[in-house]
Design a protein around this motif. Structure first.
Motif, PDB file in Angstrom:
ATOM      1  N   CYS A  64       0.852  -1.196   0.000  1.00 19.48           N
ATOM      2  CA  CYS A  64       0.000   0.000   0.000  1.00 19.48           C
ATOM      3  C   CYS A  64       0.881   1.237   0.000  1.00 19.48           C
ATOM      4  O   CYS A  64       1.692   1.421   0.912  1.00 19.48           O
ATOM      5  CB  CYS A  64      -0.927   0.009   1.209  1.00 19.48           C
ATOM      6  SG  CYS A  64      -1.877   1.545   1.333  1.00 19.48           S
ATOM      7  N   LYS A 103       0.059   4.178   0.603  1.00 21.12           N
ATOM      8  CA  LYS A 103      -0.357   5.149   1.616  1.00 21.12           C
ATOM      9  C   LYS A 103       0.192   4.800   3.001  1.00 21.12           C
ATOM     10  O   LYS A 103       0.692   5.659   3.711  1.00 21.12           O
ATOM     11  CB  LYS A 103      -1.881   5.229   1.658  1.00 21.12           C
ATOM     12  CG  LYS A 103      -2.497   5.844   0.393  1.00 21.12           C
ATOM     13  CD  LYS A 103      -3.956   5.474   0.229  1.00 21.12           C
ATOM     14  CE  LYS A 103      -4.814   6.005   1.377  1.00 21.12           C
ATOM     15  NZ  LYS A 103      -6.239   5.600   1.203  1.00 21.12           N
ATOM     16  N   CYS A 104       0.093   3.531   3.404  1.00 23.55           N
ATOM     17  CA  CYS A 104       0.502   3.144   4.763  1.00 23.55           C
ATOM     18  C   CYS A 104       1.748   2.265   4.796  1.00 23.55           C
ATOM     19  O   CYS A 104       2.278   2.002   5.866  1.00 23.55           O
ATOM     20  CB  CYS A 104      -0.646   2.432   5.475  1.00 23.55           C
ATOM     21  SG  CYS A 104      -1.038   0.788   4.823  1.00 23.55           S
ATOM     22  N   HIS A 107      -6.814   0.779   1.271  1.00 22.49           N
ATOM     23  CA  HIS A 107      -5.420   0.652   0.843  1.00 22.49           C
ATOM     24  C   HIS A 107      -5.314   0.879  -0.669  1.00 22.49           C
ATOM     25  O   HIS A 107      -6.280   0.699  -1.403  1.00 22.49           O
ATOM     26  CB  HIS A 107      -4.893  -0.752   1.174  1.00 22.49           C
ATOM     27  CG  HIS A 107      -4.897  -1.061   2.642  1.00 22.49           C
ATOM     28  ND1 HIS A 107      -4.040  -0.452   3.526  1.00 22.49           N
ATOM     29  CD2 HIS A 107      -5.648  -1.923   3.368  1.00 22.49           C
ATOM     30  CE1 HIS A 107      -4.252  -0.943   4.747  1.00 22.49           C
ATOM     31  NE2 HIS A 107      -5.236  -1.818   4.680  1.00 22.49           N
ATOM     32  N   CYS A 114      -7.404   1.812   5.671  1.00 20.59           N
ATOM     33  CA  CYS A 114      -6.002   2.207   5.625  1.00 20.59           C
ATOM     34  C   CYS A 114      -5.733   3.309   6.654  1.00 20.59           C
ATOM     35  O   CYS A 114      -6.482   4.280   6.724  1.00 20.59           O
ATOM     36  CB  CYS A 114      -5.662   2.720   4.224  1.00 20.59           C
ATOM     37  SG  CYS A 114      -3.934   3.234   4.071  1.00 20.59           S
ATOM     38  N   PRO A 115      -4.647   3.158   7.440  1.00 22.07           N
ATOM     39  CA  PRO A 115      -4.305   4.230   8.383  1.00 22.07           C
ATOM     40  C   PRO A 115      -3.832   5.496   7.683  1.00 22.07           C
ATOM     41  O   PRO A 115      -3.656   6.535   8.330  1.00 22.07           O
ATOM     42  CB  PRO A 115      -3.189   3.608   9.232  1.00 22.07           C
ATOM     43  CG  PRO A 115      -2.655   2.474   8.428  1.00 22.07           C
ATOM     44  CD  PRO A 115      -3.771   1.989   7.559  1.00 22.07           C
TER      45      PRO A 115
END
Ligand SMILES: [Zn+2]
Ligand SMILES: [Zn+2]
Ligand SMILES: [Zn+2]
Length: 190
Positions: free
Chosen positions: A10, A12-13, A34, A27-28
């Motif tokens: 992912c 992003k994280c 994600h 997703c964090p």
């Protein structure tokens, strides 16, 4: 050997997530779930499952039904970006991940690590450590919520290796041998 495809990095994280469903989990790194990169790290990872562990592999890695990430189920605790702790499915595969093996194949990628805070698997090969769901969460000006801290490895933890489908995407240079013999000294980040 039993494997499952459609696992992805992912962007992003920096976690590993299952990309085989239309819904991309939680997703964090913010809303929308994600996200697999279109280039670079956009591999289709193929982890082993349903085999016994040995000195170079660790069992107890699982799919989380809440966030769709890969997490270590051998401890209690951890933090899921969907709230609470990660949760496995009763009928899900039990994944077995390779670590610290003496030989690295051309379709294997090092630098994957266990996060001591969220218990997820994350890519540690960049200076940036992604977004960890066990760190504080803030609201951005656009209304999205993101966790502001990165994942964290343990200094004595295993270094995991993930196999992916070949060929590698164009423009990506594979660090074959990095972190293991014959060139253990050339590895950034360890
Ligand atoms: Zn993510
Ligand atoms: Zn989870
Ligand atoms: Zn984490």
């Amino acid at each position: 050997m039993a494997i499952q495809g459609d696992w992805a990095f992912c962007e992003k994280c920096y976690g590993l997530f299952f990309n085989g469903y239309a819904q991309k989990g939680r997703c964090p790194g913010g809303r929308g779930g994600h996200k697999q990169p279109r280039t670079g790290m956009g591999y289709n990872y193929t982890p082993n499952h349903s085999i016994p562990g040995n000195q170079y592999t660790q069992p107890d890695w699982e799919f989380c039904v809440k966030c769709h990430g890969m997490f270590f189920n051998g401890y209690s605790g951890g933090t899921c970006p969907a709230g609470g702790v990660h949760q496995r499915h009763d009928q899900a595969y039990h994944f077995v991940l390779k670590h610290d093996a003496p030989k690295l194949y051309s379709n294997e990628q090092p630098y994957w690590e266990f996060c001591v805070n969220c218990h997820g698997l994350f890519y540690n090969g960049f200076n940036d450590k992604g977004r960890c769901p066990a760190t504080p969460r803030v609201m951005l000006l656009n209304g999205d919520h993101v966790h502001i801290g990165g994942h964290k490895r343990h200094p004595q933890a295993y270094h995991f290796v993930l196999r992916f489908e070949t060929p590698a995407p164009l423009g990506y240079t594979l660090n074959v041998g990095c972190g293991w013999p014959p060139n253990p000294s050339v590895c950034p980040g360890y």
